[in-house]
Design an enzyme around this catalytic site. Structure first.
Site, PDB file in Angstrom:
ATOM      1  N   HIS A 132      -2.959   6.173   0.237  1.00 28.09           N
ATOM      2  CA  HIS A 132      -2.810   7.628   1.385  1.00 28.09           C
ATOM      3  C   HIS A 132      -4.201   6.903   2.465  1.00 28.09           C
ATOM      4  O   HIS A 132      -5.147   7.209   2.604  1.00 28.09           O
ATOM      5  CB  HIS A 132      -2.936   9.084   0.735  1.00 28.09           C
ATOM      6  CG  HIS A 132      -2.941  10.174   0.953  1.00 28.09           C
ATOM      7  ND1 HIS A 132      -4.081  10.255   2.342  1.00 28.09           N
ATOM      8  CD2 HIS A 132      -1.714  10.900   0.968  1.00 28.09           C
ATOM      9  CE1 HIS A 132      -2.469  11.718   2.750  1.00 28.09           C
ATOM     10  NE2 HIS A 132      -1.989  11.927   1.895  1.00 28.09           N
ATOM     11  N   ASP A 208      -9.191   7.850  -5.908  1.00 28.91           N
ATOM     12  CA  ASP A 208      -8.600   8.842  -5.362  1.00 28.91           C
ATOM     13  C   ASP A 208      -7.383   9.323  -6.491  1.00 28.91           C
ATOM     14  O   ASP A 208      -6.332   9.048  -6.546  1.00 28.91           O
ATOM     15  CB  ASP A 208      -8.000   8.971  -4.448  1.00 28.91           C
ATOM     16  CG  ASP A 208      -6.876   9.611  -3.557  1.00 28.91           C
ATOM     17  OD1 ASP A 208      -6.703  11.246  -3.747  1.00 28.91           O
ATOM     18  OD2 ASP A 208      -5.795   9.345  -2.916  1.00 28.91           O
ATOM     19  N   GLN A 211      -2.845  12.281  -7.212  1.00 23.13           N
ATOM     20  CA  GLN A 211      -1.914  12.296  -7.557  1.00 23.13           C
ATOM     21  C   GLN A 211      -1.723  11.818  -9.619  1.00 23.13           C
ATOM     22  O   GLN A 211      -0.846  12.417 -10.084  1.00 23.13           O
ATOM     23  CB  GLN A 211      -0.069  11.134  -7.544  1.00 23.13           C
ATOM     24  CG  GLN A 211      -0.294  11.139  -5.836  1.00 23.13           C
ATOM     25  CD  GLN A 211       0.777  12.832  -5.527  1.00 23.13           C
ATOM     26  OE1 GLN A 211       1.250  13.373  -6.781  1.00 23.13           O
ATOM     27  NE2 GLN A 211       0.830  12.509  -4.256  1.00 23.13           N
ATOM     28  N   LYS A 234      -1.439  20.857  -5.514  1.00 22.94           N
ATOM     29  CA  LYS A 234      -0.421  19.484  -6.415  1.00 22.94           C
ATOM     30  C   LYS A 234      -0.572  19.582  -7.390  1.00 22.94           C
ATOM     31  O   LYS A 234       0.109  19.588  -8.594  1.00 22.94           O
ATOM     32  CB  LYS A 234      -0.644  18.010  -5.317  1.00 22.94           C
ATOM     33  CG  LYS A 234      -0.862  17.397  -3.880  1.00 22.94           C
ATOM     34  CD  LYS A 234      -1.004  16.103  -3.892  1.00 22.94           C
ATOM     35  CE  LYS A 234      -1.422  15.399  -2.442  1.00 22.94           C
ATOM     36  NZ  LYS A 234      -0.066  15.877  -1.423  1.00 22.94           N
ATOM     37  N   CYS A 376       2.145   9.195   4.508  1.00 25.37           N
ATOM     38  CA  CYS A 376       0.248   9.792   5.286  1.00 25.37           C
ATOM     39  C   CYS A 376       0.360   8.608   4.171  1.00 25.37           C
ATOM     40  O   CYS A 376      -0.402   8.040   3.876  1.00 25.37           O
ATOM     41  CB  CYS A 376      -0.074   9.846   4.440  1.00 25.37           C
ATOM     42  SG  CYS A 376       0.566  12.256   5.257  1.00 25.37           S
TER      43      CYS A 376
END
Ligand SMILES: Cc1ncc(COP(=O)(O)O)c(C=O)c1O
Length: 419
Positions: A132, A208, A211, A234, A376
C-alpha cells in the site's frame, strides 16, 4: 432460501452477526445494503458505538493528568483499551503498543523516527511490489532526504511474492518492510520466513498488518518482527486510531516522532526528557474515545473468535471464487492467489473491458458497495497491467447471499453494457 451459517456449516452465525451492525439494516436506493468494502473500512457493531457513546456520556475528561474521578476513569478506559489490544495481537506488554492516528501514521513513525535516526546514504531498504502507498511513500521520502536505496521484492504471476532473489535483495539491507496481507490481491505473505530472512541479513523487519489483524489470528511475538502497524477502522473499530506495535528494544532505540505535551517527563529551557514507553510516542491529547471504541472492537472480535473469523472468510472466499467463475468464466478476471487458504477475502477483478468505475456505478444502483480504483497500490497495479480494478472485500457480516448479490450486480452491469 438465503443461505445462513446454519445451512452452510459456517463457523460464524452470520445472520445473527448482521443484526449487530445497525448500518446493515439500512436500505439504499430502495435495496438491501450489501456492504462489500471492508478492506477499505469495516462497519461498526452496536457494542463499539455504545462504548464510544457511553465514554462521552459518562467519563469524558483528559487523560494522565486528572485529579478527579472522571479523569481517572478516562485514563483507565484508554489504558484498558491498550491492554486489550496488546492481548489481541500477542504483544508481550502494553509498553509495546503505541496508539497512532492510523496505520499510515504508524508506518511514517517507523520511517521518519527510526529511519532518520538509523539510516544513512546508500543503506538498502527492501519493500515489495504489493505494498500500500502507506508503506512506500515514507521510504520514497527517505530516498530523497537520506539517500537510502529502495529495493523491491517482485510479485509473481500467481499473486504471491517471488522470493527467488530474496537473499540478493536482502544483502546489506537495513530494513525489510512488507504487508502481511495484500489489500489488492488478498495474498498472504510468509511473515515468519521473511522476518527470519531479514534478521539473518542484519535488517529489522517491519510488518504492515493492516489487512491481517482484522481477519486472521495475529501473534506479533511469534512473528518475531521488530515493528507491526495496523489500523482500527478496518477491524470494527472507529476511524482516528491505529497502532504501532514494536519490541521494547527497538522502541527504546527510536527517538520520539511527534513532540509536545504528553510525550515528555520533563521540559526545561535547555531541552526535554522523553516519557516512558509507550507515551514517548503519543504527543498531545490521544484519541481517547477512539481507543475505547477499538477496545470494544477487540472484545467483539474476541467474542466471535479470530480462528472462526478466518475460517468463515476462507469458506466464503472459496464460494465467491467458485460461483463467480462458474457464472462468468473468462469474462471475469479475479487477481491474486487461486487458493482461498492462501489469501484473504479481497477480490480484485475486472470484467471484460468495462471500466471498474462503470461497474461499481451499476452495482451502487443495486445497493452493492464495492470499491473501484488503484486501491492506493499504484506500483502493483502497474505490475498487474491494469489502471484500476473493482474490489469486493468480505468480512464477518457477509454471507453467500451477499456474494450472490455481487454476482447479480455483475450480471446487471453486463446487460447494461450489452454483452
Ligand atoms: C495494507 C494496508 N496498509 C496500510 C493501509 C493504510 O491504512 P490507514 O488509511 O488506516 O492508515 C491500508 C488501508 O487501506 C492497507 O490496506
Amino acid at each position: 432460501m438465503t443461505p445462513t451459517s446454519a445451512t452452510t456449516g459456517d463457523p460464524l452465525d452470520v445472520e445473527r452477526i448482521k443484526k449487530d451492525f445497525p448500518i446493515l439494516e439500512r436500505r439504499v436506493r430502495g435495496k438491501r445494503l450489501v456492504y462489500l468494502d471492508s478492506a477499505n473500512t469495516s462497519q461498526k457493531p452496536r457494542a463499539v458505538l455504545d462504548a464510544i457513546d457511553s465514554y462521552y456520556e459518562r467519563s469524558n475528561a483528559n487523560v494522565h493528568r486528572g485529579t478527579y474521578l472522571i479523569a481517572e476513569e478516562a485514563t483507565a478506559a484508554l489504558e484498558g483499551a491498550r491492554t486489550k489490544v496488546a492481548g489481541f495481537v500477542g504483544a508481550r506488554s502494553e509498553r509495546e503498543v503505541v496508539f497512532t492516528k492510523n496505520a499510515t501514521e504508524a508506518l511514517n513513525l517507523v520511517a521518519k523516527a527510526w529511519g532518520r535516526a538509523n539510516l544513512r546514504a546508500g543503506d538498502p531498504v527492501v519493500i515489495t511490489e504489493l505494498e500500500h502507498h502507506a508503506n512506500i511513500v515514507p521510504w520514497h521520502q527517505l530516498v530523497d532526504e537520506v539517500g537510502i536505496e529502495l529495493r523491491w521484492i517482485p510479485v509473481g504471476a500467481d499473486g504471491h511474492l517471488d522470493l527467488t532473489d530474496l537473499d540478493r535483495l536482502l544483502d546489506g539491507a537495513r530494513v525489510l518492510s512488507f504487508a502481511a496481507m495484500s489489500n489488492v490481491l488478498g495474498t498472504m505473505t510468509p511473515v515468519e520466513r521473511l522476518v527470519a530472512a531479514a534478521h539473518d541479513a542484519g535488517a529489522i523487519a517491519v510488518v504492515d498488518a493492516s489487512q491481517h489483524v482484522p481477519h486472521v489470528p495475529t501473534d506479533v511475538a511469534a512473528w518475531g518482527a521488530d515493528f507491526a502497524a495496523f489500523t482500527g477502522h478496518k477491524m470494527c473499530g472507529p476511524t482516528g486510531i491505529g497502532v504501532l506495535w514494536g519490541t521494547e528494544t527497538i522502541l527504546d532505540a527510536t527517538p520520539p516522532f511527534l513532540t509536545g505535551g504528553e510525550m515528555i517527563l520533563n521540559v526545561t529551557k535547555e531541552g526535554f526528557t522523553a516519557n516512558e514507553l509507550p507515551w514517548k510516542f503519543e504527543a498531545g491529547t490521544p484519541p481517547i474515545a477512539e481507543a475505547v471504541g477499538l477496545g470494544a472492537a477487540v472484545d467483539y472480535l474476541d467474542g466471535l473468535g479470530m480462528a472462526a473469523v478466518r475460517e468463515h472468510e476462507v469458506a466464503l472466499t472459496g464460494y465467491a471464487l467458485r460461483s463467480l467463475a462458474e457464472r462468468f468464466g473468462d469474462d471475469l478476471r479475479v487477481h491474486g492467489p487461486a487458493e482461498p487458504a492462501e489469501r484473504g477475502g479481497v477480490l480484485s477483478f475486472t470484467y471484460r473491458d468495462v471500466h471498474p468505475h462503470d461497474l461499481t456505478q451499476v452495482f451502487d444502483e443495486r445497493g452493492v458497495c464495492v470499491r473501484a480504483g488503484h486501491h492506493c497500490a499504484k506500483p502493483l497495479m502497474r505490475e498487474l497491467g491494469v489502471a484500476a480494478t473493482a474490489r469486493a472485500s468480505l468480512y464477518v457480516y457477509n454471507d453467500e447471499a451477499d456474494v450472490d448479490a455481487l454476482g447479480d450486480a455483475i450480471g446487471a452491469a453486463s446487460d447494461f453494457f450489452s454483452f
